[in-house]
Design an enzyme around this catalytic site. Sequence first.
Site, PDB file in Angstrom:
ATOM      1  N   HIS A   1      -0.315   5.603  -5.799  1.00 48.51           N
ATOM      2  CA  HIS A   1      -0.158   4.169  -5.547  1.00 48.51           C
ATOM      3  C   HIS A   1       0.953   3.553  -6.387  1.00 48.51           C
ATOM      4  O   HIS A   1       0.865   2.400  -6.801  1.00 48.51           O
ATOM      5  CB  HIS A   1      -1.492   3.433  -5.710  1.00 48.51           C
ATOM      6  CG  HIS A   1      -2.408   3.694  -4.565  1.00 48.51           C
ATOM      7  ND1 HIS A   1      -3.178   4.824  -4.488  1.00 48.51           N
ATOM      8  CD2 HIS A   1      -2.632   2.989  -3.432  1.00 48.51           C
ATOM      9  CE1 HIS A   1      -3.872   4.800  -3.362  1.00 48.51           C
ATOM     10  NE2 HIS A   1      -3.554   3.708  -2.701  1.00 48.51           N
TER      11      HIS A   1
ATOM     12  N   GLU B   1       4.850  16.007   2.670  1.00 51.90           N
ATOM     13  CA  GLU B   1       5.145  14.583   2.823  1.00 51.90           C
ATOM     14  C   GLU B   1       4.505  14.027   4.095  1.00 51.90           C
ATOM     15  O   GLU B   1       4.027  12.898   4.113  1.00 51.90           O
ATOM     16  CB  GLU B   1       6.665  14.401   2.863  1.00 51.90           C
ATOM     17  CG  GLU B   1       7.110  12.964   2.901  1.00 51.90           C
ATOM     18  CD  GLU B   1       8.616  12.827   2.829  1.00 51.90           C
ATOM     19  OE1 GLU B   1       9.157  12.924   1.713  1.00 51.90           O
ATOM     20  OE2 GLU B   1       9.242  12.628   3.883  1.00 51.90           O
TER      21      GLU B   1
ATOM     22  N   CYS C   1      14.767   5.972   6.049  1.00 50.20           N
ATOM     23  CA  CYS C   1      14.134   6.173   4.737  1.00 50.20           C
ATOM     24  C   CYS C   1      14.854   5.451   3.602  1.00 50.20           C
ATOM     25  O   CYS C   1      14.420   5.503   2.456  1.00 50.20           O
ATOM     26  CB  CYS C   1      13.992   7.660   4.420  1.00 50.20           C
ATOM     27  SG  CYS C   1      12.808   8.467   5.516  1.00 50.20           S
TER      28      CYS C   1
END
Length: 149
Positions: free
Chosen positions: A75, A136, A25
């Site tokens: 986005h 998530e 990550c």
Amino acid sequence: MSKIRITKQFTFETGHALYGYDGKCKNVHGHSYKLSVTVIGKPITDPEAVKLGMVIDFGDLKTIVKEEVINPFDHATVFNKNTPHKELAQELIDRGHKVILADYQPTSENMVIDFAAKIRARIPAGLKLHSLRLRETETAYAEWFAEDN
């Protein structure tokens, strides 16, 4: 009159990278987040009120969450403002991409704290933000509860 909890769910797409993290990550990647927002209060009992029987109009809650969370984060790519990804962030901004440089590491835990503060400030008097759940992935989420804070 009983207190009632109402919940509205939202979805948005956001990219991020975890600065200093020791796993995958640390790379820029994204998630299809699902946010559940729960408000608690007593339903309106005034027979003259156009929102009779509602704790809060789901449309009003939607407006708050869209303005505070969905519109800015959907986005977008979120980086910790102290990250070395600043150059990448600037390059993305220069190319017309939506980038957020947050005051925190953009983990689900920190994002849900941020979202709670933003939404809580907009909840009408007499109501209370009860909880948030930020999913998530299908198997991982962070929760914020007012009673814990």
